[in-house]
Design a protein around this motif. Structure first.
Motif, mmCIF file in Angstrom:
data_model
loop_
_atom_site.group_PDB
_atom_site.id
_atom_site.type_symbol
_atom_site.label_atom_id
_atom_site.label_comp_id
_atom_site.label_asym_id
_atom_site.label_seq_id
_atom_site.Cartn_x
_atom_site.Cartn_y
_atom_site.Cartn_z
ATOM 1 N N MET A 193 70.439 18.795 22.841
ATOM 2 C CA MET A 193 69.399 18.033 22.108
ATOM 3 C C MET A 193 68.116 18.811 22.482
ATOM 4 O O MET A 193 67.918 19.186 23.437
ATOM 5 N N PRO A 194 66.973 18.649 21.524
ATOM 6 C CA PRO A 194 65.923 19.145 21.847
ATOM 7 C C PRO A 194 65.345 18.437 23.123
ATOM 8 O O PRO A 194 65.346 17.293 23.161
ATOM 9 N N TYR A 195 64.756 19.106 23.809
ATOM 10 C CA TYR A 195 64.045 18.729 25.204
ATOM 11 C C TYR A 195 62.594 18.845 25.119
ATOM 12 O O TYR A 195 61.932 19.851 24.792
ATOM 13 N N ILE A 196 61.817 17.599 24.910
ATOM 14 C CA ILE A 196 60.447 17.420 24.464
ATOM 15 C C ILE A 196 59.499 17.093 25.708
ATOM 16 O O ILE A 196 59.954 16.308 26.779
ATOM 17 N N LYS A 197 58.297 17.307 25.566
ATOM 18 C CA LYS A 197 57.277 16.871 26.569
ATOM 19 C C LYS A 197 56.018 16.590 25.740
ATOM 20 O O LYS A 197 55.689 16.853 24.779
ATOM 21 N N LYS A 198 55.208 16.108 26.363
ATOM 22 C CA LYS A 198 53.512 15.948 25.813
ATOM 23 C C LYS A 198 52.757 17.197 26.143
ATOM 24 O O LYS A 198 52.747 17.521 27.278
ATOM 25 N N MET A 235 73.284 14.361 30.704
ATOM 26 C CA MET A 235 72.565 15.575 30.681
ATOM 27 C C MET A 235 72.820 16.302 32.083
ATOM 28 O O MET A 235 72.666 15.520 33.071
ATOM 29 N N ILE A 236 73.187 17.602 31.998
ATOM 30 C CA ILE A 236 73.198 18.351 33.305
ATOM 31 C C ILE A 236 72.295 19.361 33.616
ATOM 32 O O ILE A 236 72.333 20.007 34.604
ATOM 33 N N GLY A 237 71.496 19.674 32.939
ATOM 34 C CA GLY A 237 70.582 20.513 32.736
ATOM 35 C C GLY A 237 69.678 20.842 31.483
ATOM 36 O O GLY A 237 70.115 20.404 30.379
ATOM 37 N N THR A 238 68.807 21.997 31.574
ATOM 38 C CA THR A 238 68.200 22.359 30.334
ATOM 39 C C THR A 238 67.965 23.770 30.501
ATOM 40 O O THR A 238 67.980 24.333 31.296
ATOM 41 N N LEU A 239 67.904 24.181 29.112
ATOM 42 C CA LEU A 239 67.498 25.561 28.745
ATOM 43 C C LEU A 239 66.135 25.624 28.442
ATOM 44 O O LEU A 239 65.623 24.929 27.740
ATOM 45 N N ASN A 240 65.374 26.971 28.821
ATOM 46 C CA ASN A 240 63.909 27.001 28.712
ATOM 47 C C ASN A 240 63.857 27.669 27.342
ATOM 48 O O ASN A 240 65.006 27.703 26.523
ATOM 49 N N MET A 241 62.808 28.047 26.688
ATOM 50 C CA MET A 241 62.631 28.127 25.371
ATOM 51 C C MET A 241 63.205 29.636 25.291
ATOM 52 O O MET A 241 63.712 29.855 23.873
ATOM 53 N N VAL A 254 55.548 18.078 21.931
ATOM 54 C CA VAL A 254 56.151 19.748 21.755
ATOM 55 C C VAL A 254 57.470 19.872 22.223
ATOM 56 O O VAL A 254 57.789 19.077 23.409
ATOM 57 N N PHE A 255 58.076 21.065 21.960
ATOM 58 C CA PHE A 255 59.246 21.418 22.565
ATOM 59 C C PHE A 255 59.100 22.170 23.973
ATOM 60 O O PHE A 255 58.278 23.064 23.947
ATOM 61 N N GLU A 256 60.411 21.781 24.893
ATOM 62 C CA GLU A 256 60.013 22.241 26.280
ATOM 63 C C GLU A 256 61.349 23.250 26.421
ATOM 64 O O GLU A 256 61.348 24.028 27.040
ATOM 65 N N VAL A 303 65.481 14.417 23.935
ATOM 66 C CA VAL A 303 65.278 14.017 25.078
ATOM 67 C C VAL A 303 63.859 14.366 25.511
ATOM 68 O O VAL A 303 63.567 15.432 25.428
ATOM 69 N N SER A 304 63.147 13.217 26.316
ATOM 70 C CA SER A 304 61.843 13.609 26.723
ATOM 71 C C SER A 304 62.004 13.817 28.160
ATOM 72 O O SER A 304 62.790 13.268 29.064
#
Length: 391
Positions: free
Chosen positions: A188-193, A221-227, A209-211, A135-136
């Protein structure tokens, strides 16, 4: 007899079919990565990164450095199948999906649900079950247009980052099975530029890279976990590849850092007097890679103290991830439901229809056993005067 056999063979040869539907390599457009976005009008956009075989510069050896390795084409439709049909109209060669190893979802699409897209990818004969899903942050198409400094195209850079980095690795098969599983949840992995600070380069001359990690309840998708929380999730999924754990011993100004070389996670579900409990046991072994304190790590008492610090740090890290999944997201991406189902099938039937309500009530008990295999070639901190070393 020989004449009869020869006649039969000649007849069979004339009836054999050739490769009438064969497509030659020069007639194929080889897709290396795909990005799927949801547009403002609700339509679906599929963008693909198509490989360009590089030509040899006349009179020289090697590839022409001025030629690009890939280009991006897109198609827009009411759904993914329709968008891919429109995409084919924009490419003069037949699309070949056999080498497409990456599928990236834009976060807007991920928030609205990916079940229809997963259904198409799982049914289509070309995408592989081992294809990696991401997911970007923002539009997925932007990832395909990046120009990495070291790799030939951004899809290859992302694949290699996935292999060596500590982020999640999620395949199409994982998501398909996860959405059909007991918890109906996946991650899923959450990525960004990666931000580009070099003023001599353009903003797109960078890599993905991974976010963190994108968490799905059912297909949304209901949210994200940080690294940091993602590291805890990797321990819970027993998928830690490379990692470091740093602790600051009590009374010390600096930190001691360990790299785990062996890690094992075990789960033991238990139901007693209507209390649902999950016992997590983590066993790790590792090496000390940096000592910023004044402690002598060759001292057995000091080493035992440091091991206890590592156990507490890892327990806290994993506990924070579990708490966020239970309290904030109420989403079981760590498969507690499947483990209870395996050990207590009768009890599971009573809660399976409202597992998202039961999951936050599960009591989680974490036990960590850490062992330092090698404190390094030197026990005391490097370049520290002997009289300042704490034994």
């Amino acid at each position: 007899m020989k004449k009869i056999l020869l006649s039969i063979m000649c007849f069979c040869i004339t009836t054999l079919s050739g490769c009438w539907d064969q497509v030659e390599l020069p007639d194929l457009a080889i897709i290396t990565a795909a990005a799927i976005d949801r547009l403002e009008d609700g339509k679906t956009r599929i963008s693909v990164q198509i490989f360009i075989p590089r030509t040899i510069t006349s009179g020289q050896t090697g590839e022409d450095p001025s030629s690009a390795s890939t280009f991006v084409r897109e198609g827009i439709g009411d759904n993914l199948a329709n968008a891919i049909s429109k995409l084919q109209l924009n490419v003069p060669r037949r699309l070949f999906w056999g080498q497409c190893k990456l599928f990236i979802f834009g976060d807007e699409l991920a928030k609205n649900g990916i079940r229809k897209e997963i259904d198409f990818l799982a049914r289509h004969p070309s995408p592989r079950g081992k294809s990696l899903l991401y997911v970007s942050k923002g539009e997925a198409r932007d990832i395909l247009t990046l120009i990495p400094p070291l790799e030939r195209y951004s899809g290859e850079a992302l694949r290699k980052v996935s292999q060596i980095e500590n982020g999640m690795i999620t395949t199409l098969k994982d998501v398909d099975m996860g959405l059909m599983g007991e918890s109906e949840s996946v991650s899923m992995p959450y990525i960004k530029k990666l931000s580009q600070n070099d003023k001599t380069r353009k903003s797109n001359q960078t890599i993905p890279v991974f976010e963190g990690t994108a968490v799905y309840k059912k297909d949304k998708m209901i949210g994200t976990l940080n690294m940091k929380e993602t590291r805890g999730l990797l321990w819970l999924k027993d998928e830690v590849k490379r990692s470091t754990i740093s602790v600051k011993p009590k009374g010390e100004d600096g930190k001691v850092t360990m790299t785990p070389t062996i890690g094992k996670m075990s789960f033991r579900p238990k139901i007693k007097e209507n209390r649902w409990m999950m016992h997590l046991n983590i066993a790790i072994e590792g090496d000390i890679v940096q000592n910023e304190t004044q402690l002598n790590l060759l001292n057995e008492d000091v080493l035992m103290k440091i091991q206890g610090e590592f156990e507490a740090a890892l327990k806290k890290r994993v506990g924070q991830t579990v708490e966020k999944l239970q309290k904030d997201f109420k989403t079981d991406v760590i498969d507690f439901g499947r483990k209870f189902h395996q050990h207590y099938p009768k009890e599971w039937k009573k809660v399976q229809d409202h597992w998202e309500e039961k999951f936050p009530e599960v009591e989680v008990h974490i036990t960590v056993n850490a062992k330092i295999r090698r404190p390094g070639y030197i026990g005391p901190p490097a370049a520290l005067p002997r009289d300042e070393v704490k034994e």
